[in-house]
Design an enzyme around this catalytic site. Sequence first.
Site, PDB file in Angstrom:
ATOM      1  CG  ASP A  14      -1.974  -1.033   1.235  1.00  0.00           C
ATOM      2  OD1 ASP A  14      -1.882  -1.972   0.428  1.00  0.00           O
ATOM      3  OD2 ASP A  14      -2.898  -0.918   2.057  1.00  0.00           O
ATOM      4  CG  ASP A 133     -13.077  -2.001   0.603  1.00  0.00           C
ATOM      5  OD1 ASP A 133     -12.566  -3.127   0.524  1.00  0.00           O
ATOM      6  OD2 ASP A 133     -12.808  -1.074  -0.175  1.00  0.00           O
TER       7      ASP A 133
HETATM    8  O1  LIG Z   1      -6.111  -1.034   1.666  1.00  0.00           O
HETATM    9  C1  LIG Z   1      -6.353  -0.178   2.521  1.00  0.00           C
HETATM   10  O2  LIG Z   1      -5.796  -0.213   3.658  1.00  0.00           O
HETATM   11  C2  LIG Z   1      -7.307   0.922   2.227  1.00  0.00           C
HETATM   12  C3  LIG Z   1      -7.594   1.826   3.221  1.00  0.00           C
HETATM   13  C4  LIG Z   1      -8.487   2.848   2.964  1.00  0.00           C
HETATM   14  C5  LIG Z   1      -9.055   2.955   1.720  1.00  0.00           C
HETATM   15  C6  LIG Z   1      -8.767   2.060   0.722  1.00  0.00           C
HETATM   16  C7  LIG Z   1      -7.903   1.018   0.951  1.00  0.00           C
HETATM   17  N1  LIG Z   1      -7.560   0.095   0.001  1.00  0.00           N
HETATM   18  C8  LIG Z   1      -8.194  -0.285  -1.172  1.00  0.00           C
HETATM   19  O3  LIG Z   1      -8.426   0.814  -2.066  1.00  0.00           O
HETATM   20  C9  LIG Z   1      -9.435   0.407  -2.934  1.00  0.00           C
HETATM   21  C10 LIG Z   1     -10.538   1.407  -2.994  1.00  0.00           C
HETATM   22  O4  LIG Z   1     -10.163   2.501  -3.742  1.00  0.00           O
HETATM   23  P1  LIG Z   1     -11.310   3.313  -4.481  1.00  0.00           P
HETATM   24  O5  LIG Z   1     -12.400   3.474  -3.488  1.00  0.00           O
HETATM   25  O6  LIG Z   1     -11.714   2.481  -5.636  1.00  0.00           O
HETATM   26  O7  LIG Z   1     -10.662   4.590  -4.827  1.00  0.00           O
HETATM   27  C11 LIG Z   1     -10.035  -0.868  -2.413  1.00  0.00           C
HETATM   28  O8  LIG Z   1      -9.495  -1.954  -3.113  1.00  0.00           O
HETATM   29  C12 LIG Z   1      -9.553  -0.895  -0.987  1.00  0.00           C
HETATM   30  O9  LIG Z   1      -9.546  -2.200  -0.486  1.00  0.00           O
END
Ligand SMILES: O=C(O)c1ccccc1N[C@@H]1O[C@H](COP(=O)(O)O)[C@@H](O)[C@H]1O
EC number: 5.3.1.16
Length: 244
Positions: A14, A133
């Site tokens: 990340d 999520d």
């Molecule tokens: O992975 C994380 O810790 C995380 C924390 C906070 C937000 C997103 C996170 N990860 C991943 O990002 C994508 C979502 O991104 P978007 O909403 O499409 O811009 C998703 O895969 C989360 O698991």
Amino acid sequence: MADTAKLELLPAVDVRDGQAVRLVHGESGTETSYGSPLEAALAWQSAGAEWLHLVDLDAAFGTGDNRELISEVARAMDIKVELSGGIRDDDSLAAALATGATRVNIGTAALEDPEWVAKIIAEHGDQIAVGLDVRGTTLRGRGWTRDGGDLYETLARLDSEGCARYVVTDIAKDGTLQGPNLQLLKDVCARTDRPVVASGGVSSLEDLRAIAELVPLGVEGSIVGKALYAKAFTLEEALEAVSR
Ligand SMILES: O=C(O)c1ccccc1N[C@@H]1O[C@H](COP(=O)(O)O)[C@@H](O)[C@H]1O
């Protein structure tokens, strides 16, 4: 999926502000930094990973992006890459696919822009996964800061649109080393015949073995983050633990 399939492991990198980080519950400001994302990714590849789960956290939070660095990391990999974070429109999707990533993971857009997501599922098929999520059974988007509807209603919609795969994260578990939410994984698998990638909470080899027990139900893989960075076990040990 055949019962004999082994659980895939996806070590996570990340990226926030150019660094490999881990968060607690996905909350901005809880970052622990682990240095160069490219070095981390190459280390997981050298240790035998077949997949890399690569996340642009700034893009997910709306605090900018790490697009060039993410592209550099993805392009440096000889293994499969699952790319997440900030993929919400044609431009960001094109940039993500141009990295050569095997698949991309859509979060917020699946909650806020269902028509676009249905279109890209139809166009790109297996290259699109949706990240579910959740807190409880409520989906969260925009860096997990906003509610985005009911898990099972959204799952039914995405299934009907042909979504190929789901990445299911229990936000309450993510980054906590408290063990995965096995009941959530079972509940999601009971509502869809599409493969599920587990995310959040893995703390031990026992946790991975417990997730591997769910392969016959439809769990295809597990993301492993903090446990690897905290050296709870090595990736080699993890791969051995889930080999059959
Ligand atoms: O992975 C994380 O810790 C995380 C924390 C906070 C937000 C997103 C996170 N990860 C991943 O990002 C994508 C979502 O991104 P978007 O909403 O499409 O811009 C998703 O895969 C989360 O698991």
